[in-house]
Design a protein around this motif. Structure first.
Motif, PDB file in Angstrom:
ATOM      1  N   SER A 137       0.808  -1.223   0.000  1.00  0.00           N
ATOM      2  CA  SER A 137       0.000   0.000   0.000  1.00  0.00           C
ATOM      3  C   SER A 137       0.842   1.275   0.000  1.00  0.00           C
ATOM      4  O   SER A 137       0.294   2.372  -0.086  1.00  0.00           O
ATOM      5  N   LEU A 138       2.156   1.150   0.092  1.00  0.00           N
ATOM      6  CA  LEU A 138       3.032   2.323   0.082  1.00  0.00           C
ATOM      7  C   LEU A 138       3.085   2.947  -1.307  1.00  0.00           C
ATOM      8  O   LEU A 138       2.877   2.264  -2.308  1.00  0.00           O
ATOM      9  N   PRO A 139       3.412   4.244  -1.383  1.00  0.00           N
ATOM     10  CA  PRO A 139       3.604   4.877  -2.696  1.00  0.00           C
ATOM     11  C   PRO A 139       4.707   4.141  -3.460  1.00  0.00           C
ATOM     12  O   PRO A 139       5.657   3.628  -2.843  1.00  0.00           O
ATOM     13  N   PRO A 140       4.613   4.080  -4.770  1.00  0.00           N
ATOM     14  CA  PRO A 140       5.539   3.262  -5.566  1.00  0.00           C
ATOM     15  C   PRO A 140       7.024   3.497  -5.308  1.00  0.00           C
ATOM     16  O   PRO A 140       7.777   2.553  -5.113  1.00  0.00           O
ATOM     17  N   ARG A 141       7.476   4.747  -5.302  1.00  0.00           N
ATOM     18  CA  ARG A 141       8.911   4.997  -5.118  1.00  0.00           C
ATOM     19  C   ARG A 141       9.359   4.651  -3.704  1.00  0.00           C
ATOM     20  O   ARG A 141      10.416   4.066  -3.507  1.00  0.00           O
ATOM     21  N   ALA A 142       8.550   4.986  -2.728  1.00  0.00           N
ATOM     22  CA  ALA A 142       8.883   4.660  -1.338  1.00  0.00           C
ATOM     23  C   ALA A 142       8.924   3.143  -1.161  1.00  0.00           C
ATOM     24  O   ALA A 142       9.827   2.602  -0.513  1.00  0.00           O
ATOM     25  N   ARG A 143       7.962   2.445  -1.748  1.00  0.00           N
ATOM     26  CA  ARG A 143       7.921   0.977  -1.663  1.00  0.00           C
ATOM     27  C   ARG A 143       9.160   0.373  -2.321  1.00  0.00           C
ATOM     28  O   ARG A 143       9.794  -0.520  -1.776  1.00  0.00           O
ATOM     29  N   ALA A 144       9.517   0.886  -3.498  1.00  0.00           N
ATOM     30  CA  ALA A 144      10.677   0.348  -4.212  1.00  0.00           C
ATOM     31  C   ALA A 144      11.945   0.526  -3.388  1.00  0.00           C
ATOM     32  O   ALA A 144      12.743  -0.408  -3.252  1.00  0.00           O
ATOM     33  N   THR A 155      22.422  -1.040  -1.477  1.00  0.00           N
ATOM     34  CA  THR A 155      22.889   0.195  -0.854  1.00  0.00           C
ATOM     35  C   THR A 155      22.099   1.366  -1.419  1.00  0.00           C
ATOM     36  O   THR A 155      21.458   1.257  -2.484  1.00  0.00           O
ATOM     37  N   HIS A 156      22.170   2.499  -0.727  1.00  0.00           N
ATOM     38  CA  HIS A 156      21.480   3.693  -1.239  1.00  0.00           C
ATOM     39  C   HIS A 156      22.086   4.136  -2.574  1.00  0.00           C
ATOM     40  O   HIS A 156      21.369   4.648  -3.441  1.00  0.00           O
ATOM     41  N   GLU A 157      23.365   3.924  -2.747  1.00  0.00           N
ATOM     42  CA  GLU A 157      24.008   4.292  -4.010  1.00  0.00           C
ATOM     43  C   GLU A 157      23.453   3.452  -5.160  1.00  0.00           C
ATOM     44  O   GLU A 157      23.173   3.976  -6.252  1.00  0.00           O
ATOM     45  N   GLU A 158      23.289   2.150  -4.928  1.00  0.00           N
ATOM     46  CA  GLU A 158      22.733   1.262  -5.962  1.00  0.00           C
ATOM     47  C   GLU A 158      21.288   1.641  -6.275  1.00  0.00           C
ATOM     48  O   GLU A 158      20.879   1.686  -7.449  1.00  0.00           O
ATOM     49  N   ILE A 159      20.526   1.936  -5.242  1.00  0.00           N
ATOM     50  CA  ILE A 159      19.121   2.310  -5.427  1.00  0.00           C
ATOM     51  C   ILE A 159      19.030   3.616  -6.209  1.00  0.00           C
ATOM     52  O   ILE A 159      18.244   3.732  -7.151  1.00  0.00           O
ATOM     53  N   ALA A 160      19.838   4.585  -5.806  1.00  0.00           N
ATOM     54  CA  ALA A 160      19.813   5.883  -6.487  1.00  0.00           C
ATOM     55  C   ALA A 160      20.133   5.732  -7.965  1.00  0.00           C
ATOM     56  O   ALA A 160      19.476   6.341  -8.821  1.00  0.00           O
ATOM     57  N   THR A 161      21.115   4.907  -8.280  1.00  0.00           N
ATOM     58  CA  THR A 161      21.487   4.685  -9.682  1.00  0.00           C
ATOM     59  C   THR A 161      20.339   4.042 -10.447  1.00  0.00           C
ATOM     60  O   THR A 161      19.982   4.492 -11.540  1.00  0.00           O
ATOM     61  N   GLU A 162      19.749   2.997  -9.895  1.00  0.00           N
ATOM     62  CA  GLU A 162      18.675   2.271 -10.585  1.00  0.00           C
ATOM     63  C   GLU A 162      17.412   3.100 -10.752  1.00  0.00           C
ATOM     64  O   GLU A 162      16.732   3.001 -11.765  1.00  0.00           O
ATOM     65  N   LEU A 163      17.081   3.908  -9.739  1.00  0.00           N
ATOM     66  CA  LEU A 163      15.832   4.669  -9.787  1.00  0.00           C
ATOM     67  C   LEU A 163      16.018   6.095 -10.300  1.00  0.00           C
ATOM     68  O   LEU A 163      15.052   6.840 -10.410  1.00  0.00           O
ATOM     69  N   MET A 165      17.726   8.751  -8.962  1.00  0.00           N
ATOM     70  CA  MET A 165      17.516   9.765  -7.931  1.00  0.00           C
ATOM     71  C   MET A 165      18.829  10.006  -7.200  1.00  0.00           C
ATOM     72  O   MET A 165      19.780   9.244  -7.347  1.00  0.00           O
ATOM     73  N   ALA A 166      18.864  11.048  -6.394  1.00  0.00           N
ATOM     74  CA  ALA A 166      20.038  11.329  -5.574  1.00  0.00           C
ATOM     75  C   ALA A 166      20.067  10.363  -4.395  1.00  0.00           C
ATOM     76  O   ALA A 166      19.023   9.858  -3.966  1.00  0.00           O
ATOM     77  N   VAL A 167      21.246  10.119  -3.863  1.00  0.00           N
ATOM     78  CA  VAL A 167      21.390   9.237  -2.704  1.00  0.00           C
ATOM     79  C   VAL A 167      20.568   9.765  -1.540  1.00  0.00           C
ATOM     80  O   VAL A 167      19.891   9.007  -0.843  1.00  0.00           O
ATOM     81  N   GLY A 168      20.580  11.073  -1.341  1.00  0.00           N
ATOM     82  CA  GLY A 168      19.789  11.674  -0.264  1.00  0.00           C
ATOM     83  C   GLY A 168      18.305  11.447  -0.453  1.00  0.00           C
ATOM     84  O   GLY A 168      17.566  11.254   0.519  1.00  0.00           O
ATOM     85  N   SER A 169      17.849  11.452  -1.688  1.00  0.00           N
ATOM     86  CA  SER A 169      16.443  11.190  -1.977  1.00  0.00           C
ATOM     87  C   SER A 169      16.092   9.739  -1.656  1.00  0.00           C
ATOM     88  O   SER A 169      15.004   9.447  -1.146  1.00  0.00           O
ATOM     89  N   SER A 170      17.018   8.832  -1.929  1.00  0.00           N
ATOM     90  CA  SER A 170      16.805   7.426  -1.588  1.00  0.00           C
ATOM     91  C   SER A 170      16.652   7.276  -0.079  1.00  0.00           C
ATOM     92  O   SER A 170      15.751   6.588   0.409  1.00  0.00           O
ATOM     93  N   LYS A 171      17.515   7.947   0.663  1.00  0.00           N
ATOM     94  CA  LYS A 171      17.446   7.877   2.129  1.00  0.00           C
ATOM     95  C   LYS A 171      16.145   8.494   2.634  1.00  0.00           C
ATOM     96  O   LYS A 171      15.518   7.959   3.560  1.00  0.00           O
ATOM     97  N   ALA A 172      15.730   9.601   2.035  1.00  0.00           N
ATOM     98  CA  ALA A 172      14.485  10.252   2.451  1.00  0.00           C
ATOM     99  C   ALA A 172      13.276   9.355   2.145  1.00  0.00           C
ATOM    100  O   ALA A 172      12.354   9.247   2.967  1.00  0.00           O
ATOM    101  N   GLN A 173      13.276   8.717   0.974  1.00  0.00           N
ATOM    102  CA  GLN A 173      12.173   7.815   0.622  1.00  0.00           C
ATOM    103  C   GLN A 173      12.120   6.623   1.575  1.00  0.00           C
ATOM    104  O   GLN A 173      11.037   6.166   1.949  1.00  0.00           O
TER     105      GLN A 173
END
Length: 189
Positions: A137-144, A155-163, A165-173
């Protein structure tokens, strides 16, 4: 990038998979069908966790992941297990779906989220929900981000690259997703 399988596969399964991949790479459809039967539940499960849609769309994406596997079999180099390779294809397929959704007009704000959550909780609160339903039920980006970080071990770096987004945005999500998940699970208790 490393994939962290939740349940290691026995050596016998890995060896059988390698034999099936070699046969399937030589256009042996029966061997590929065996690979599909052995791995489709795990591929489907990771797609549902990332995309959040059990049912027909998740089945379509599972089929898409296996079509990609069939096409890529001749190039498979056995640098990882077949299960890990298929898992990665499933993640890639799910992320492509999330990117496609992002290009479509949809809202990812808290107002819409609260409306969806309220409707969902009224219908299911009495029955209770498990963690998978709350995550879905989470928003798509937050769920991902939550699934990739907390379940898949990225890692946040891997997530940021795949999605994209910035690393900070990954951490915030991730922080947002965990907070929303706590709220949802607390409301269900």
């Amino acid at each position: 990038m490393q994939i962290h399988p939740m349940h290691p596969m026995p050596d016998a399964v890995i060896d059988e998979d390698a034999v099936l991949v070699r046969r399937a790479a030589s256009a042996d459809v029966a061997a590929f069908e065996q690979l599909y039967r052995r791995h489709h539940r795990r591929v489907y499960a990771v797609i549902v966790r990332l995309v959040g849609q059990a049912g027909a769309r998740a089945e379509d994406l599972t089929q898409e992941a296996f079509v990609r596997a069939w096409q890529a079999l001749p190039a498979f180099r056995f640098e990882s297990t077949v299960a890990t390779w298929l898992h990665r294809l499933a993640v890639t397929t799910a992320l492509m779906e999330l990117r496609a959704r992002r290009s479509r007009p949809w809202q990812d704000d808290d107002t819409e989220l609260e409306q969806v959550a309220a409707t969902d909780m009224v219908g299911r609160a009495m029955l209770g929900r498990d963690l998978e339903q709350a995550v879905a039920s989470l928003p798509p980006r937050a769920r991902a981000v939550l699934v990739l970080h907390d379940v898949e071990g990225w890692t946040h770096e891997e997530i940021a690259t795949e999605l994209g987004m910035a690393v900070g945005s990954s951490k915030a999500q991730l922080h947002r997703a965990r907070g929303l998940l706590r709220e949802r699970l607390g409301a269900m208790a």
